[in-house]
Scaffold this motif. Structure first.
Motif, PDB file in Angstrom:
ATOM      1  N   ASP A 118      -2.011   7.391  -5.242  1.00 21.37           N
ATOM      2  CA  ASP A 118      -3.265   7.400  -4.514  1.00 21.37           C
ATOM      3  C   ASP A 118      -4.120   6.368  -5.017  1.00 21.37           C
ATOM      4  O   ASP A 118      -4.889   5.816  -4.093  1.00 21.37           O
ATOM      5  N   PHE A 119      -4.491   6.205  -6.393  1.00 15.91           N
ATOM      6  CA  PHE A 119      -5.456   5.247  -6.884  1.00 15.91           C
ATOM      7  C   PHE A 119      -4.935   3.928  -6.653  1.00 15.91           C
ATOM      8  O   PHE A 119      -5.780   2.830  -6.128  1.00 15.91           O
ATOM      9  N   GLU A 120      -3.560   3.664  -6.760  1.00 17.98           N
ATOM     10  CA  GLU A 120      -3.194   2.358  -6.646  1.00 17.98           C
ATOM     11  C   GLU A 120      -3.259   1.876  -5.094  1.00 17.98           C
ATOM     12  O   GLU A 120      -3.588   0.806  -4.970  1.00 17.98           O
ATOM     13  N   ARG A 121      -3.171   3.045  -4.115  1.00 12.24           N
ATOM     14  CA  ARG A 121      -3.595   2.475  -2.716  1.00 12.24           C
ATOM     15  C   ARG A 121      -5.140   2.042  -2.642  1.00 12.24           C
ATOM     16  O   ARG A 121      -5.293   1.276  -2.086  1.00 12.24           O
ATOM     17  N   VAL A 122      -5.959   2.709  -3.079  1.00  9.90           N
ATOM     18  CA  VAL A 122      -7.442   2.664  -3.109  1.00  9.90           C
ATOM     19  C   VAL A 122      -7.566   1.275  -3.736  1.00  9.90           C
ATOM     20  O   VAL A 122      -8.335   0.615  -3.327  1.00  9.90           O
ATOM     21  N   LEU A 123      -7.085   0.978  -4.886  1.00  8.87           N
ATOM     22  CA  LEU A 123      -7.047  -0.220  -5.725  1.00  8.87           C
ATOM     23  C   LEU A 123      -6.443  -1.454  -4.636  1.00  8.87           C
ATOM     24  O   LEU A 123      -7.438  -2.495  -4.626  1.00  8.87           O
ATOM     25  N   ARG A 124      -5.478  -1.201  -4.177  1.00  8.89           N
ATOM     26  CA  ARG A 124      -4.900  -2.532  -3.420  1.00  8.89           C
ATOM     27  C   ARG A 124      -5.496  -2.700  -2.093  1.00  8.89           C
ATOM     28  O   ARG A 124      -5.904  -3.716  -1.829  1.00  8.89           O
ATOM     29  N   ARG A 125      -5.897  -1.494  -1.334  1.00  6.49           N
ATOM     30  CA  ARG A 125      -6.282  -1.709   0.129  1.00  6.49           C
ATOM     31  C   ARG A 125      -7.840  -1.911   0.230  1.00  6.49           C
ATOM     32  O   ARG A 125      -8.180  -2.114   0.982  1.00  6.49           O
ATOM     33  N   ARG A 126      -8.517  -1.320  -0.776  1.00  6.82           N
ATOM     34  CA  ARG A 126      -9.785  -1.130  -0.599  1.00  6.82           C
ATOM     35  C   ARG A 126     -10.502  -2.105  -1.579  1.00  6.82           C
ATOM     36  O   ARG A 126     -11.268  -2.743  -1.185  1.00  6.82           O
ATOM     37  N   ILE A 127     -10.533  -1.921  -2.930  1.00  7.10           N
ATOM     38  CA  ILE A 127     -11.255  -2.622  -3.800  1.00  7.10           C
ATOM     39  C   ILE A 127     -10.587  -4.071  -4.126  1.00  7.10           C
ATOM     40  O   ILE A 127     -11.652  -4.951  -4.031  1.00  7.10           O
ATOM     41  N   MET A 128      -9.442  -4.327  -4.278  1.00  2.45           N
ATOM     42  CA  MET A 128      -9.112  -5.772  -4.155  1.00  2.45           C
ATOM     43  C   MET A 128      -9.353  -6.686  -3.158  1.00  2.45           C
ATOM     44  O   MET A 128      -9.292  -7.730  -3.273  1.00  2.45           O
ATOM     45  N   THR A 129      -9.588  -5.868  -1.963  1.00  4.62           N
ATOM     46  CA  THR A 129      -9.863  -6.646  -0.603  1.00  4.62           C
ATOM     47  C   THR A 129     -11.529  -6.720  -0.319  1.00  4.62           C
ATOM     48  O   THR A 129     -12.069  -7.580   0.598  1.00  4.62           O
TER      49      THR A 129
END
Length: 151
Positions: A118-129
Motif C-alpha cells: 500500500d505504501f508503494e502504491r501511495v509513493l508511486r501514484r501520489r507522491i512521485m507524481t
C-alpha cells in the motif's frame, strides 16, 4: 515572548501528559483554584504558547500498520513553487505531516499505509507524481518512544 513561571511550566507539563483533564482537577494538584488555573491556561493560549489540543489516534489499530518518513528533494528548483508542492502533498490523505526542512532534503513527510505494498502504491501514484517531486529517501518506522519535551 511570554514570561513563564514554575506554575506555568507545571500546567504545560500536565497538559502535555493529558490535555483532557479539567482545570479544577489540575488546579487541585497544583494548589490553585479552578478559576486561577483556567486564567493561566487561557493566558498561555492567547500568547500562542498552547496552540491547540490534539487527539492522538493509534494508526495501527485503525489498519495502518506502516509508517514511513520520506525525505523529498524538489527536482526543479525555481520552476515549481514551494506552495504548489505543499498544496498538492497536503491533499494526500496518507500524508500525516509535511515539514519544510533545511539539509539534504527540502521536505520531510510522515506517511501512513496499510502495509508495504500500500505504501508503494501511495509513493508511486501520489507522491512521485507531485509537481516538482524529485529524489526521495524512505525510512520505515520500527518503533516510537515518546520523550519528554523541553519542559
Amino acid at each position: 515572548m511570554i514570561e513563564l513561571d514554575e506554575i506555568d511550566a507545571k500546567i504545560l507539563r500536565a497538559l502535555a501528559r493529558d490535555a483532557t483533564q479539567s482545570a479544577g482537577a489540575m488546579g487541585r494538584r497544583l494548589g490553585l483554584s479552578q478559576p486561577a488555573t483556567w486564567r493561566r491556561i487561557r493566558r498561555l493560549e492567547e500568547a500562542g504558547v498552547i496552540r491547540g489540543r490534539h487527539l492522538k489516534l493509534n494508526a495501527e489499530k485503525l489498519g495502518f500498520g506502516v509508517t514511513v518518513f520520506l525525505g523529498v528533494k524538489l527536482a526543479l528548483r525555481g520552476r515549481v513553487s514551494l506552495e504548489d508542492f505543499e498544496r498538492a502533498v497536503t491533499a494526500i490523505p496518507e500524508v500525516q505531516s509535511v515539514e519544510h526542512v533545511l539539509g539534504l532534503y527540502d521536505y520531510r513527510l510522515r506517511v501512513v499505509a496499510r502495509d508495504l505494498p500500500d505504501f508503494e502504491r501511495v509513493l508511486r501514484r501520489r507522491i512521485m507524481t507531485l509537481p516538482g517531486a524529485g529524489e526521495v529517501e524512505a525510512n520505515v518506522l520500527l518503533s516510537e518512544e515518546r520523550l519528554a519535551g523541553p519542559l
